[in-house]
Design an enzyme around this catalytic site. Structure first.
Site, PDB file in Angstrom:
ATOM      1  N   TRP A 308      -6.823 -21.758  20.959  1.00 20.94           N
ATOM      2  CA  TRP A 308      -7.862 -20.709  21.027  1.00 20.94           C
ATOM      3  C   TRP A 308      -9.093 -21.220  21.771  1.00 20.94           C
ATOM      4  CZ3 TRP A 308     -12.222 -20.045  17.134  1.00 20.94           C
ATOM      5  CH2 TRP A 308     -12.531 -21.255  16.485  1.00 20.94           C
ATOM      6  N   ASP A 309      -9.170 -22.510  21.988  1.00 17.73           N
ATOM      7  CA  ASP A 309     -10.269 -23.117  22.737  1.00 17.73           C
ATOM      8  C   ASP A 309     -10.492 -22.374  24.059  1.00 17.73           C
ATOM      9  OD1 ASP A 309      -9.040 -24.888  20.887  1.00 17.73           O
ATOM     10  OD2 ASP A 309      -9.845 -26.657  21.865  1.00 17.73           O
ATOM     11  N   GLU A 448      -9.773 -25.798   9.227  1.00 16.35           N
ATOM     12  CA  GLU A 448      -8.365 -26.092   8.922  1.00 16.35           C
ATOM     13  C   GLU A 448      -8.167 -26.873   7.627  1.00 16.35           C
ATOM     14  OE1 GLU A 448      -7.243 -28.055  12.560  1.00 16.35           O
ATOM     15  OE2 GLU A 448      -6.507 -26.201  13.446  1.00 16.35           O
ATOM     16  N   LYS A 547     -14.347 -28.191   7.762  1.00 18.22           N
ATOM     17  CA  LYS A 547     -14.152 -29.016   8.956  1.00 18.22           C
ATOM     18  C   LYS A 547     -15.088 -28.609  10.085  1.00 18.22           C
ATOM     19  CE  LYS A 547     -10.631 -30.359  12.348  1.00 18.22           C
ATOM     20  NZ  LYS A 547      -9.265 -30.203  12.821  1.00 18.22           N
ATOM     21  N   GLN A 548     -15.202 -27.302  10.321  1.00 18.65           N
ATOM     22  CA  GLN A 548     -15.956 -26.840  11.489  1.00 18.65           C
ATOM     23  C   GLN A 548     -16.502 -25.444  11.234  1.00 18.65           C
ATOM     24  OE1 GLN A 548     -11.985 -27.082  13.347  1.00 18.65           O
ATOM     25  NE2 GLN A 548     -12.718 -25.514  14.750  1.00 18.65           N
TER      26      GLN A 548
HETATM   27  C1  BGC Z   1      -9.536 -27.904  15.786  1.00 21.97           C
HETATM   28  C2  BGC Z   1      -9.013 -26.621  16.385  1.00 21.97           C
HETATM   29  C3  BGC Z   1      -8.875 -26.803  17.873  1.00 21.97           C
HETATM   30  C4  BGC Z   1      -8.005 -28.010  18.182  1.00 21.97           C
HETATM   31  C5  BGC Z   1      -7.914 -28.289  19.665  1.00 21.97           C
HETATM   32  C6  BGC Z   1      -8.597 -29.041  16.145  1.00 21.97           C
HETATM   33  O1  BGC Z   1      -9.087 -30.244  15.635  1.00 21.97           O
HETATM   34  O2  BGC Z   1      -9.647 -27.783  14.389  1.00 21.97           O
HETATM   35  O3  BGC Z   1      -9.891 -25.557  16.114  1.00 21.97           O
HETATM   36  O4  BGC Z   1      -8.329 -25.660  18.449  1.00 21.97           O
HETATM   37  O5  BGC Z   1      -8.535 -29.147  17.558  1.00 21.97           O
HETATM   38  O6  BGC Z   1      -9.156 -28.531  20.225  1.00 21.97           O
END
Ligand code: BGC
Length: 702
Positions: A308-309, A448, A547-548
Site C-alpha cells: 500500500w506504500d 500490524e 507499531k505505526q
Molecule cells: C509496515 C507496512 C508497510 C511495509 C512495507 C511494514 O513494516 O508495517 O505498513 O507496508 O512495512 O513498507
C-alpha cells in the site's frame, strides 16, 4: 556542494548502508552504491524491477543480475584496491541532480576515479567510465568483467548461466528457476589490449610509469527477451559515454530541477527533502505499467513486492511530478485485478482483494510466516496477507487521488470501472451484519502488532470513503445500477466508530480496554532485541502500544471528514502510544501535526521521515533476514509533509489551495508541481512571526 551526497572515507563496516544511500535507479533498474572492486560480500546489487523468481521453497523475490562493473587491480602481483588495502584517500559522491555516482580513491600505486549512471533516456542501459592514473611505476594487471557471483536474499535465481564472447561484447544469458530468459550484453572498451580471463572476464596488463592512465568504459544493456544484441550494443558504443550521459542528463536533470524543494533558512531540512526527492525520482517507470516495490530498486527486501506504500505514500509525488509514472501505478492495479479477484475467491469473498505484497500478476507474495521466534528461530504465524483488507480501499483512494491531481479520467474506460466495481463488491461481501449494522471483523489495520481485530477505524473509514467514490464514478454508467444501489444501502448501515466524549476514536473494538503501557515499558519487556513486538505473543499485543500511525493516518488522509477537535484529540492520544516501528509512521504524524498547529512535531517528524535513508534506521537484519534497503514510502511521506502539511495543499473542484503552516525553523518554501497538466511554481514566505504569509502561485511552462 548542494545536491551532492558524499563520504570522504572508506568504511568497510558501512558497505551495506552505503549501497543504499548511494543508490542509482531509473525505474527499471537499480544499481547499489558500492564500488567496482566490491562483490556479493558488500551486497553489490544490479536489480531488475518487475521480474520475480522462486528458488526451491524460499520466498519469491525480484532478480539481481550479474554485476558488469567488477574490477580488481593488481600491482606487482598483489591485489591493490579497497577490498585488500585501505585507500589513503577516498570520496564517493551521489550527484542527485544528475543521477550519477562517482568515486575517487587513492592507493599506493594509483588514483582511481569512476562515474556511472543508469540512463533515463534508454532504461535498459548502465554506463560507467573508470580511469586509473598511475602514481608510482609498477606491473599493473586490471581484471574486469561480469561477476557471476550474485548476492541474493533467497536465491540463487539463475538455474543456468551462460556467457558467450563476441568480438565486441559479452552476452550473459540466464535462465531463472521459473524458466524466464534474461540477457545482459556488456561491452568493455579498454585503453590497453585485453585478454580473456575465465568465462566472463578480461585482463589488461602493462608495466606502467608514473602519470600513465588506464581507461575502461563499460556499457551494460539488459533485455527480457531475445533482441539484436550486437546491434544494440554497437549503437551505445558508437554514441560513446559522453553522448549517452548528455542524453540521460537532458531527461533526468529537468525532472530533478522541477521536483526539488527550497526551504529558506533550513539547509539541512532542504538537503534531506531533496535527497528524498532524488530517491523517489529514481523509482518511476514511465514506460511500463508497473508499480514500485516497498524497497524501491535497492534490492530484494520484502521480495521486491508492491505494498500500500505505493498508493498512499508514493502516488501523490508522481502525480505532481511525473504523471505518466502515476498512471502506471494505477494501471498496474487494473492489470493485476485478476490476481486480486482470485485472492478474494480463495478466501471466500467476492470482488477484488488486492495482494498485500503484490508481484507481477497480482499474486500475493506475502507469506503466512513473516517473522521468526527469537528463541527457536521458528517462523511465527502472521495474518498480514489475509487480514490487511484496507489495501483494496487504498487502491480506490489512489485512483481517486490520481484523477483529482492529474485531471485524467481516461482510466475509467481502460478497466478502471471494473476495478472500482470489484473493490466495492469485496467490501460488501466481507462485511458481517450484526446488531443492525455492517462491520468489518477480523482485520488488521496499519498497526500490524494488533492482529485480527474488529472494526479497525482506519479500515472502515477508508472503505466507506472508497465506496462513496465508487458510487460517484459508477452511477453515471447504467450497467452498474444494481451494484450502486447495493452500495448505497450498505453505506446507510455501515458502522463507523465515532469519537468518544474526549474526541478519541477507538483504533478497533476493545482497544480502550488494552493495558495502558508506554512504548518504553513495552520495550523493556522484550526478552531479546530481536523479539517481535506484535502478533500472538508479542509484548505490545496486550497493550495500547501500536507499531505505526493508524487512526492518525486515517485523519491525515481523510482530513476533510473530521473536525479539528477530533484531529487534535487523537493526535495527543495516539502519539505517546506509537512506536514508529515502521518508517511509514512519522510522515503521517507530521501531516496531522501541521493541521493542528503542532509545528514542532510537524518539523521533527518530517526530518525523521526525510532522513531515514541517510542516517537510519540501522536495523538491517531481523533474525538473520536482511530487511534493509531504501524506504520510498518514508521519502514519499516526507514530500507529503512538505506540500500538504507545511504548504497546506488541498484540492478543490476547480484547482488547489494553500493554507501554509511553516514550522519555526523555516522562513519560506518554494517548489513546483504539475497540477492537471499545468506547471505551477509555489512560493510561500513568512511575513511576520504571527502566522502571516505571502503566497505566490505562478503558472510556468509545463
Ligand atoms: C509496515 C507496512 C508497510 C511495509 C512495507 C511494514 O513494516 O508495517 O505498513 O507496508 O512495512 O513498507
Amino acid at each position: 556542494m548542494k545536491d551532492v551526497l558524499s563520504v570522504s572515507s572508506y568504511d568497510p563496516s558501512s558497505r551495506i548502508q552505503e549501497g543504499n544511500r548511494f543508490l542509482l535507479g531509473n525505474g527499471h533498474l537499480g544499481y547499489r552504491g558500492t564500488i567496482e572492486e566490491e562483490g556479493a560480500e558488500s551486497m553489490t546489487g544490479y536489480n531488475l524491477v518487475g521480474v520475480y523468481d522462486r528458488f526451491q521453497d524460499k520466498w519469491r523475490e525480484s532478480i539481481n543480475l550479474p554485476n558488469p562493473l567488477s574490477l580488481k587491480t593488481f600491482v606487482d602481483g598483489k591485489e591493490e584496491d579497497a577490498t585488500s588495502v585501505a585507500p589513503s584517500a577516498h570520496k564517493a559522491s551521489l550527484h542527485q541532480s544528475q543521477e550519477i555516482f562517482a568515486r575517487l580513491s587513492s592507493f599506493p600505486h594509483y588514483l582511481i576515479s569512476s562515474q556511472r549512471f543508469l540512463s533515463f533516456c534508454q532504461d535498459n542501459l548502465l554506463a560507467c567510465k573508470i580511469s586509473v592514473c598511475v602514481t608510482r611505476e609498477g606491473d599493473f594487471s586490471f581484471q574486469y568483467g561480469l561477476d557471476l557471483d550474485i548476492y541474493d536474499i533467497n536465491g540463487p535465481h539463475f538455474k543456468e548461466k551462460k556467457v558467450t564472447r563476441y568480438e565486441d561484447f559479452l552476452l550473459f544469458e540466464g535462465v531463472t528457476n521459473e524458466g524466464k530468459h534474461l540477457y545482459e550484453a556488456v561491452a568493455y572498451e579498454s585503453s590497453l589490449p585485453k585478454e580473456s580471463q575465465g568465462e566472463s572476464r578480461f585482463e589488461s596488463k602493462a608495466r606502467m610509469e608514473k602519470g600513465e592512465v588506464f581507461e575502461l568504459t563499460v556499457y551494460s544493456l539488459v533485455f527480457e527477451g531475445e533482441e539484436d544484441f550486437a546491434e544494440e550494443i554497437l549503437a551505445v558504443k558508437k554514441a560513446g559515454f559522453e553522448r549517452l550521459k548528455e542524453d540521460h542528463l537532458n531527461i533526468f536533470s529537468p525532472l530533478y530541477e522541477h521536483a526539488k524543494v527550497r526551504l529558506h533558512g533550513d539547509e539541512e531540512g532542504e538537503a534531506e527533502g531533496n535527497y528524498s526527492i532524488y530517491m523517489l525520482l529514481i523509482l518511476g517507470d514511465a514506460n511500463r505499467p508497473r508499480s514500485i516495490a516497498a524497497r524501491g530498486v535497492s534490492g530484494q527486501t520484502y521480495k521486491g513486492a508492491v505494498f500500500w506504500d505505493s498508493e498512499i505514500f508514493l502516488l501523490p509525488f508522481f502525480c505532481l511530478q511525473r504523471p505518466e509514472v502515476a498512471r502506471n501505478l494505477v494501471k498496474y492495479r487494473i492489470l493485476t485485478l485478476e490476481g486480486a479477484k482470485a485472492k478474494a475467491k480463495e478466501y471466500g469473498y467476492e470482488g477484488a482483494f488486492f495482494a498485500w505484497e503484490s508481484q507481477e500478476d497480482g499474486r500475493d507474495a506475502c507469506s503466512k510466516w513473516n517473522v521468526t521466534d527469537w528463541r527457536t528461530g521458528k517462523p511465527i504465524r502472521t495474518y498480514f496477507n489475509e487480514k490487511q483488507i484496507h489495501i483494496s480501499a487504498d487502491v480506490a483512494y489512489a485512483y481517486e487521488n490520481y484523477e483529482k491531481l492529474t485531471g485524467d479520467q481516461s482510466l475509467l474506460s481502460e478497466g478502471g470501472d471494473e476495478l472500482l466495481a470489484e473493490i466495492a463488491k469485496f467490501f460488501l461481501s466481507y462485511a458481517t451484519y450484526r446488531d443492525g449494522q455492517y462491520h468489518l471483523d477480523d482485520v488488521i489495520g496499519p498497526d500490524e502488532y494488533h492482529e485480527r481485530v474488529n472494526d479497525n477505524a482506519f479500515t472502515n473509514y477508508m472503505a466507506a470513503h472508497a465506496l462513496r467514490f465508487v458510487i460517484k464514478k459508477l452511477s453515471p454508467l447504467g450497467k452498474y445500477k444494481d451494484l450502486v444501489d447495493r452500495i448505497s444501502s450498505f453505506l446507510e448501515a455501515f458502522y463507523l466508530p465515532q469519537p468518544n466524549e474526549d474526541g478519541v476514536i477507538e483504533q478497533f473494538e476493545g482497544y480502550f480496554q488494552k493495558e495502558d503501557a508506554t512504548v518504553d515499558e513495552v520495550r523493556s519487556r522484550l526478552q531479546d532485541p530481536k523479539q517481535y513486538w506484535g502478533g500472538k505473543d508479542g509484548p505490545a499485543t496486550p497493550t495500547k502500544v501500536i507499531k505505526q500511525a493508524d487512526v492518525v493516518a486515517m485523519l491525515a488522509l481523510l482530513e476533510g471528514e473530521f473536525p479539528l477537535s477530533v484531529k487534535k484529540a487523537n493526535y495527543d492520544y495516539y502519539f505517546p502510544k506509537t512506536e514508529h516501528g515502521s518508517s511509514l509512521s512519522s510522515s503521517m504524524y507530521s501531516l496531522l501535526a501541521s493541521r493542528i498547529g503542532e509545528k514542532e512535531y510537524a518539523y521533527s517528524m518530517y526530518r525523521k521521515s526525510s532522513s531515514v535513508d541517510l542516517y537510519g534506521p540501522q536495523k538491517l537484519f531481523a533474525g538473520g533476514i536482511y530487511i534493509g534497503g531504501s524506504h520510498p514510502a518514508s521519502e514519499g511521506g516526507a514530500y507529503l509533509s512538505l506540500l500538504y502539511g507545511w504548504g497546506g495543499f488541498s484540492i478543490e473542484e476547480e484547482g488547489f489551495r494553500l493554507s501554509p503552516a511553516l514550522p519555526e525553523e523555516v522562513r519560506g518554501m518554494e517548489l513546483s508541481i504539475l497540477f492537471r497538466k499545468k506547471r505551477y511554481r509555489i512560493r510561500i514566505e513568512k511575513e511576520d512571526n504571527n502566522g502571516g504569509y505571502s503566497t505566490e502561485i505562478k503558472e510556468e511552462k509545463a
